[in-house]
Design a protein around this motif. Structure first.
Motif, short mmCIF file in Angstrom:
data_model
loop_
_atom_site.label_atom_id
_atom_site.label_comp_id
_atom_site.label_asym_id
_atom_site.label_seq_id
_atom_site.Cartn_x
_atom_site.Cartn_y
_atom_site.Cartn_z
N PRO A 36 0.83 -1.21 0.00
CA PRO A 36 0.00 0.00 0.00
C PRO A 36 0.86 1.26 0.00
CG PRO A 36 0.05 -0.96 2.19
CD PRO A 36 0.78 -1.91 1.29
N SER A 37 0.27 2.33 -0.51
CA SER A 37 0.97 3.62 -0.48
C SER A 37 0.94 4.16 0.95
CB SER A 37 0.29 4.61 -1.42
OG SER A 37 -1.01 4.93 -0.93
N ARG A 38 1.76 5.15 1.21
CA ARG A 38 1.82 5.75 2.55
C ARG A 38 0.45 6.30 2.96
NH1 ARG A 38 5.94 6.66 4.92
NH2 ARG A 38 6.70 8.16 6.37
N SER A 43 -4.56 6.03 6.16
CA SER A 43 -6.02 6.12 6.23
C SER A 43 -6.64 4.81 6.72
CB SER A 43 -6.60 6.52 4.87
OG SER A 43 -6.37 5.52 3.92
N GLU A 44 -6.11 3.68 6.27
CA GLU A 44 -6.67 2.40 6.72
C GLU A 44 -6.32 2.12 8.17
OE1 GLU A 44 -5.78 -0.67 3.90
OE2 GLU A 44 -6.71 0.46 2.26
N ILE A 49 -8.20 1.90 13.88
CA ILE A 49 -8.15 2.44 15.24
C ILE A 49 -9.50 3.01 15.63
CG2 ILE A 49 -7.14 4.29 16.65
CD1 ILE A 49 -4.49 3.73 15.10
N LEU A 50 -10.17 3.71 14.71
CA LEU A 50 -11.49 4.28 14.98
C LEU A 50 -12.51 3.18 15.27
CD1 LEU A 50 -13.40 6.72 15.07
CD2 LEU A 50 -13.75 6.39 12.62
#
Length: 74
Positions: A36-38, A43-44, A49-50
């Motif tokens: 995955p990109s940074r 975001s994931e 965490i949310l």
């Protein structure tokens, strides 16, 4: 008829465990991974965490509710 250069599962089982072959296979598999990109990673991770925080909060509130109800009954 055996093909040259290709190993079958039976041949690998007969040879036993080989660290060099394992590491070579691991390197090949890691080369196939789409990393995955940074921005995608951030975001994931934030979404995970949310969701964990929200789930923990809901479980805590339900636990407190049942604790209060059992206190009223008993």
């Amino acid at each position: 008829m055996e093909s040259k250069g290709k190993t079958t599962d039976a041949q690998v089982a007969d040879q036993g465990f080989n660290v060099g072959t394992f590491l070579q296979g691991t390197k090949e598999e890691l080369g196939k991974v789409v990393w995955p990109s940074r921005q995608q990673l951030i975001s994931e991770s934030a979404a995970v965490i949310l969701m964990v925080s929200l789930s923990a909060t809901v479980i805590y509130l339900v636990d407190r509710l049942f604790g209060w109800i059992s206190g009223q009954v008993f």
